[in-house]
Design an enzyme around this catalytic site. Structure first.
Site, PDB file in Angstrom:
ATOM      1  CB  CYS A  88     -13.720  30.847  27.722  1.00  0.00           C
ATOM      2  SG  CYS A  88     -14.068  32.451  27.471  1.00  0.00           S
TER       3      CYS A  88
ATOM      4  CG  HIS B 261     -14.717  28.038  24.688  1.00  0.00           C
ATOM      5  ND1 HIS B 261     -14.808  29.407  25.483  1.00  0.00           N
ATOM      6  CD2 HIS B 261     -14.492  27.544  23.715  1.00  0.00           C
ATOM      7  CE1 HIS B 261     -14.062  30.125  24.270  1.00  0.00           C
ATOM      8  NE2 HIS B 261     -13.755  28.971  23.119  1.00  0.00           N
TER       9      HIS B 261
END
Ligand SMILES: *[C@@H]1O[C@H](CO)[C@@H](O)[C@H](O)[C@H]1NC(C)=O
Ligand SMILES: *[C@@H]1O[C@H](CO)[C@@H](O)[C@H](O)[C@H]1NC(C)=O
Ligand SMILES: *[C@@H]1O[C@H](CO)[C@@H](O)[C@H](O)[C@H]1NC(C)=O
Length: 491
Positions: free
Chosen positions: A80, A136
């Protein structure tokens, strides 16, 4: 402020211009830059969309893809945070210090503020910028969070994953509207929440002001949770994880359909470019699948990094309805979307604009790319033309995983002999996209050439930034909420 923009919109206005006694009627193209919608799915693998797998129901994505350009060689990072950093800056993660794994909750790591983000650039050039979904890219200080990185508004989670209904990540709550923790969405599936917030942003926006919407779903990432009606669509799927995962994909697809309808209704679609991509390959332990590609999320095998993607636009693409096999890398979206917006940039980035390839069925603007350089693990991989060289172990999940048909322990479709001691591997990705045949012994001269090339790439690496975890970042010190404010700014 608007002077650097190139006009892309096809709408023309007639203007009467006079100089001395001479008048002429000229056609002036509208200077409105297109709206940009960037949708990122989470852990969506190669075999998890209907254009690669008939068993998956993604009719809304399929329709946009069919009327746009399917990108069949679209590469991202194995996990990610690195992909998101690459997307937003145009730099490979090994130039950002983000090459080694994801950003962990109470670890003071972040996307460096020394590089501009796509949202900052678009914002500076007159765009209203909205982010909805999963960030994130750091949250130990507010300076690293979306509203400090070019977004006018933010609704979503700052970390890497939360419960889809309770927004809990470990022992902390993680859901924000701008900088305010907000519990009013609890009980509402994140995919619906993000869709509602995206629709709210669109409805609050004047279609004559350019909009950048970065919509980062947490679907179909774990925890495997979906509204029941979507899982019911897969009642024939025996494997529990695959069934729920497939439902999550279809729920996201339905959401994209809802957003498209609002964009149409509000007049955005006539001047809009939409990009859809995943952030990494499917997680085969949690319902995802990359068949026939080898490997999975977290690996340099194609299944970890080659993911579904397409571009849709009603008015800005010259040729649509085909599959483009030219190579595109996540770092390319920054320059590509800035070109779409008519914003010039001369940052010394790794990305190259692929707008020519996408708009006019041209050739890819790149012939090579870096999968990753991770000096901590001693692993790296590069692509040059059709060949891929890997150094070190490309990743433990190294089989070609078939879709699981039962709940028994998954079996690899083709179990590959694990030779983890091999240092360099060479694959011809065009002839062998499933990486069945290591050519390194047969083509050792080419291996040597590519090793030289890899050494050149490596010479510019930035060390991975891996500070120790900070107990003071734990939610228990912040009323049970993941909260920024416990690390210094980027020096
Ligand atoms: C897309 O790529 C896959 C894997 O290389 C290949 O099998 C397939 O034929 C390609 N599809 C098109 C339409 O080019
Ligand atoms: C939470 O979000 C809702 C919906 O956007 C809003 O009405 C409410 O004021 C927010 N609450 C806080 C504490 O920000
Ligand atoms: C967060 O970053 C800002 C800007 O660099 C800095 O002024 C502030 O002191 C930082 N916060 C903490 C808790 O160190």
């Amino acid at each position: 402020m608007f002077s650097q923009r190139r006009s892309h919109h096809s709408m023309a206005t007639m203007l009467k211009l006079c100089w001395l006694a001479v008048c002429a009627v000229v056609s002036v193209r509208s200077t409105n830059p297109p709206h940009i919608v960037l949708i990122v799915a989470d852990d969506l693998g190669w075999n998890d969309v209907s254009w690669n797998n008939n068993d998956i129901k993604t009719p809304n994505l399929q329709d946009l893809a069919n009327n746009g350009v399917i990108l069949n060689s679209s590469y991202v990072m194995p996990v990610c945070s690195p992909t998101r950093g690459a997307l937003l800056t145009g730099y490979y993660p090994y130039h950002l210090g983000l090459q080694h794994g994801i950003i962990q909750g109470n670890t003071p790591t972040f996307l460096t503020t020394k590089k501009s983000t796509l949202s900052e650039k678009l914002h500076e050039n007159g765009y209203t910028t909205h982010m909805v979904g999963k960030w994130h890219l750091g949250m130990c200080n507010w300076t690293y969070t979306p509203t400090s990185r070019g977004f006018d508004s933010f609704g979503g989670i700052l970390g890497g994953a939360a419960g889809h209904y309770d927004y809990m990540s470990g022992k902390g709550f993680d859901f924000y509207i701008d900088r305010q923790a907000n519990r009013s969405f609890t009980g509402h599936h994140s995919t619906e929440t993000y869709t509602d917030l995206a629709i709210q942003a669109i409805k609050g926006q004047d279609p004559n002001t350019p909009m950048f919407l970065y919509l980062a779903y947490q679907a179909p990432h774990t925890p495997l949770e979906t509204d029941p009606q979507y899982e019911t669509e897969y009642s024939n799927v025996v494997n529990d994880k695959r069934r729920t995962f497939s439902g999550m994909v279809t729920q996201m697809d339905n959401s994209v359909g809802r957003i498209r309808a609002v964009l149409e209704e509000r007049g955005f679609m006539d001047n809009l470019v939409l990009v859809f991509t995943s952030d990494n390959g499917g997680d085969v332990d949690n319902g995802g699948n990359n068949y026939p590609l080898r490997g999975a999320k977290g690996t340099y095998w194609e299944g970890g990094v080659r993911t579904p993607a397409f571009v849709y636009s009603k008015t800005h693409l010259d040729i649509t309805g085909y599959t483009q096999s030219g190579m595109v890398h996540a770092v390319d979206w920054y320059p590509t979307l800035l070109e779409v917006a008519g914003v010039s940039q001369n940052d010394n980035i790794d990305g190259v604009s692929q707008w020519g390839m996408i708009k006019s069925q041209g050739a890819s603007a790149r012939t090579e790319f870096v999968y990753n350089i991770d000096e901590v693990d001693g692993t790296s991989a590069i692509r040059v033309g059709r060949y891929k060289l890997t150094e070190g172990n490309p990743g433990g999940k190294n089989d070609i995983f078939d879709v699981p048909l039962t709940n028994r322990r998954r079996r690899a479709a083709k179990r590959t002999r694990k030779r983890t001691t091999v240092k360099y591997r060479l694959f011809d990705i065009e002839a062998d996209p499933s990486e069945k045949t290591d050519l390194s012994r047969k083509m050792s001269d080419l291996v040597d050439q590519l090793k030289d090339k890899l050494a050149i790439f490596k010479s510019s690496f930035t060390p991975a930034y891996l500070p120790a975890a900070e107990p003071k970042g734990k939610p228990r010190h912040w009323g049970g909420v993941w909260t920024p404010g416990w690390c210094a700014g980027d020096q």
